[in-house]
Design a protein around this motif. Sequence first.
Motif, mmCIF file in Angstrom:
data_model
loop_
_atom_site.group_PDB
_atom_site.id
_atom_site.type_symbol
_atom_site.label_atom_id
_atom_site.label_comp_id
_atom_site.label_asym_id
_atom_site.label_seq_id
_atom_site.Cartn_x
_atom_site.Cartn_y
_atom_site.Cartn_z
ATOM 1 N N ARG A 101 1.042 -1.182 -0.048
ATOM 2 C CA ARG A 101 -0.049 0.026 -0.150
ATOM 3 C C ARG A 101 0.919 1.180 0.062
ATOM 4 N N PRO A 102 0.831 2.111 -1.134
ATOM 5 C CA PRO A 102 1.797 3.356 -1.142
ATOM 6 C C PRO A 102 1.697 4.319 0.080
ATOM 7 N N THR A 103 0.336 4.416 0.467
ATOM 8 C CA THR A 103 0.323 5.167 1.835
ATOM 9 C C THR A 103 1.194 4.645 2.845
ATOM 10 N N SER A 136 10.776 2.673 -11.934
ATOM 11 C CA SER A 136 9.673 2.124 -11.033
ATOM 12 C C SER A 136 8.846 3.686 -10.713
ATOM 13 N N PRO A 137 8.003 4.121 -11.613
ATOM 14 C CA PRO A 137 7.184 5.403 -11.194
ATOM 15 C C PRO A 137 6.710 5.247 -9.863
ATOM 16 N N GLU A 138 6.396 3.759 -9.382
ATOM 17 C CA GLU A 138 5.584 3.683 -8.077
ATOM 18 C C GLU A 138 6.582 4.024 -6.918
ATOM 19 N N ALA A 139 7.882 4.005 -6.976
ATOM 20 C CA ALA A 139 8.849 4.203 -5.954
ATOM 21 C C ALA A 139 9.127 5.654 -6.214
ATOM 22 N N ALA A 140 8.905 6.280 -7.285
ATOM 23 C CA ALA A 140 9.240 7.825 -7.145
ATOM 24 C C ALA A 140 8.126 8.431 -6.398
ATOM 25 N N ALA A 141 6.810 7.936 -6.873
ATOM 26 C CA ALA A 141 5.561 8.566 -6.174
ATOM 27 C C ALA A 141 5.829 8.370 -4.858
ATOM 28 N N LEU A 143 8.131 8.085 -2.735
ATOM 29 C CA LEU A 143 9.401 9.051 -2.296
ATOM 30 C C LEU A 143 9.037 10.512 -2.134
ATOM 31 N N GLU A 144 8.003 10.891 -3.171
ATOM 32 C CA GLU A 144 7.660 12.169 -3.240
ATOM 33 C C GLU A 144 6.525 12.660 -2.356
ATOM 34 N N ARG A 145 5.757 11.264 -1.961
ATOM 35 C CA ARG A 145 4.564 11.687 -0.889
ATOM 36 C C ARG A 145 5.378 11.501 0.302
ATOM 37 N N ALA A 146 6.719 11.049 0.649
ATOM 38 C CA ALA A 146 7.298 10.815 1.884
ATOM 39 C C ALA A 146 7.909 12.136 1.918
ATOM 40 N N GLY A 147 8.298 13.166 1.062
ATOM 41 C CA GLY A 147 8.849 14.131 1.025
ATOM 42 C C GLY A 147 10.334 14.158 1.092
ATOM 43 N N VAL A 148 10.763 12.991 0.583
ATOM 44 C CA VAL A 148 12.386 13.021 0.475
ATOM 45 C C VAL A 148 12.968 12.652 -0.805
ATOM 46 N N ARG A 149 12.190 12.469 -2.020
ATOM 47 C CA ARG A 149 12.614 12.191 -3.102
ATOM 48 C C ARG A 149 13.971 13.210 -3.687
ATOM 49 N N GLN A 150 13.957 14.271 -3.649
ATOM 50 C CA GLN A 150 14.830 15.203 -4.030
ATOM 51 C C GLN A 150 16.161 15.229 -3.198
ATOM 52 N N ARG A 151 15.977 15.135 -1.738
ATOM 53 C CA ARG A 151 16.984 14.707 -1.189
ATOM 54 C C ARG A 151 17.920 13.450 -1.376
ATOM 55 N N ALA A 152 16.998 12.462 -1.528
ATOM 56 C CA ALA A 152 17.601 11.034 -1.849
ATOM 57 C C ALA A 152 18.278 11.292 -3.090
ATOM 58 N N LEU A 180 23.329 3.910 -7.401
ATOM 59 C CA LEU A 180 23.253 3.815 -8.796
ATOM 60 C C LEU A 180 22.035 2.783 -9.078
ATOM 61 N N HIS A 181 21.611 1.959 -8.535
ATOM 62 C CA HIS A 181 20.408 1.024 -8.556
ATOM 63 C C HIS A 181 19.428 1.987 -8.065
ATOM 64 N N THR A 182 19.455 2.858 -7.180
ATOM 65 C CA THR A 182 18.411 3.794 -6.692
ATOM 66 C C THR A 182 18.202 4.809 -7.754
ATOM 67 N N LEU A 183 19.122 5.400 -8.423
ATOM 68 C CA LEU A 183 18.899 6.525 -9.327
ATOM 69 C C LEU A 183 18.250 5.803 -10.691
ATOM 70 N N THR A 184 18.740 4.687 -11.074
ATOM 71 C CA THR A 184 18.100 3.981 -12.120
ATOM 72 C C THR A 184 16.865 3.587 -11.931
ATOM 73 N N CYS A 185 16.328 3.081 -10.847
ATOM 74 C CA CYS A 185 14.917 3.013 -10.200
ATOM 75 C C CYS A 185 14.157 4.176 -10.419
ATOM 76 N N LEU A 186 14.787 5.281 -10.267
ATOM 77 C CA LEU A 186 13.978 6.677 -10.097
ATOM 78 C C LEU A 186 14.025 7.433 -11.347
ATOM 79 N N GLY A 187 14.576 6.553 -12.428
ATOM 80 C CA GLY A 187 14.632 7.363 -13.790
ATOM 81 C C GLY A 187 15.757 8.431 -13.729
#
Length: 541
Positions: A101-103, A136-141, A143-152, A180-187
């Motif tokens: 569950r994304p939430t 993974s657009p789901e992973a990016a979403a 992290l955006e919802r959690a407010g940490v994507r940019q910092r990550a 590198l795996h993480t940045l690939t996952c986030l596009g």
Amino acid sequence: MNPLLAVRPSHRRRGLTAVAVAVAAAGLGALMFGGGAVDRPGRPGSDLGEQLGGLRGANDLVRASRVDAGRDPALYPTAYGRLEATLVTGHPSKPPVPEIRPTALAGLVRTDLLDTPAWRAHYVCLALAGAKASVSPEAAAVLERAGVRQRAEEEALAYLRRPDQEDDKATSLATRAAFLHTLTCLGRAGKVPADARDRLAADAARIAEPVPVLYAVDALRAVGVRVRPTRALRDAEGHLRDDCAGLDPLQRAALALLRGRPTERTRSCLLPALGESDPQTRWVVRRALLLADPAGSSPARLPAPVSSIRPDGLVAKSPAQLGSLTATYDAARALTADAQRDKAPDWLKRRLTQLASDPALDPSDRIPLAMTCHRLGLACGPQADKGVKEAAGLTAPTRLTTENQRRWYGVMAARAEFGWGCLRTSVALPEEKGTALSPRSLRIVAVLAEAGCEAHVRRLTEGTDLVAQARRALRDGDLPTASDAVQAALVSDQSVPQSLWKDLPGLLEPYRDGTYPDLYAASPGGAASAEATRAAYYLLA
């Protein structure tokens, strides 16, 4: 996170830095101050060595606290527990893995703060995109919802461009592979400079430890870079023929995956490891077993995963109550402060000796292991000896800052433990309201005191009534801060009245554990902890 960790319950990158945060001045109670010696009252109890059994972990190291780790979900077991579970799906008798569950996952990202944003993002990507690092657009979403994507993303890119020079080679390789795996996952793989990818590939070919090399090979393959793990495979045949006890299961599994041609010994050695408490170990081992015998080791033939995935898709922490070298070092310091070094429990001494003889011990564990063995006067073995040499090579930053404080603490703590004296370093404390020092500032002063930096201590504590602050901390329920304040007072030549020493046993009475009265809690009525016990015996020394 360092994937090589062998003894830490959280499997996170702590090493020496975590030990150092808790360091305070040892054995300073017997110093002369205020014009003469002070008579000290008798300390309560003398069964500390025996009562450390109340903090004994399942791995025979000292636990940080008597509080049992709960069954709350966490990012690390969610990531690797789900990876393991995906390896056993596809068989009619196996239920599907519950979707996340994304939430719920975003909430966990916000609250599971033991890791940096980039590491939290890595676990989210593993949980949602798997190990193959697909976008993974789901992973990016999440992290955006959690407010940490940019910092990550910023943290991951910064490390790939300029790895931390204090990290050993294996840790650096594992961290760059994960990011590198993480940045690939986030596009965002296109943001990684080509020279950073080239350095990662070159290092993967030069490093011997199989686990970080495996992760680097996986991450680079996802961006179209093929790597031949030359150094890791150089002695593969011999390592895989070793007795099962001769090679850690995680390393053996990674080496088998890199080699691509598993042996029957690999299978027999790895099968028991499917019951390990660490989900990362179980996942890599299961991968290797499926490769070892695709027909005979089919998902239906292997034992079911240990992790239980909740209906919301998250995985709870392992229920195993494990100790750590950080807490063990605190316990060792408590024993020596109470003149009970020779009463260290046999189970603890045996475990330290085992770790010091373990060739698979994570490199970041060597220095805290060496510090603990030194404190207890034990000749533990070769890994501890290496730790002493590595500690001797540490250099402190020339100026303490917020960014380098963990490294600074680590260097000063090691110098304090081995008696190497004060290093040339510039220290300024943050601005405080009033004259009292914050707990963070007192930790800085305390480790300076133990390292023999008396001039720094006197300058930094000038104008602060440390005795009054210690009494106030005890009234407010903060034993570690009170202990640090008294140690700072001793070294800064502040007069510590006889009345404080007389009152201390009574002031500390509410902090004693109800079941193990020679152990202490950080606050009255709380659970006994290794840090608070160390703090209490420094006050009572």
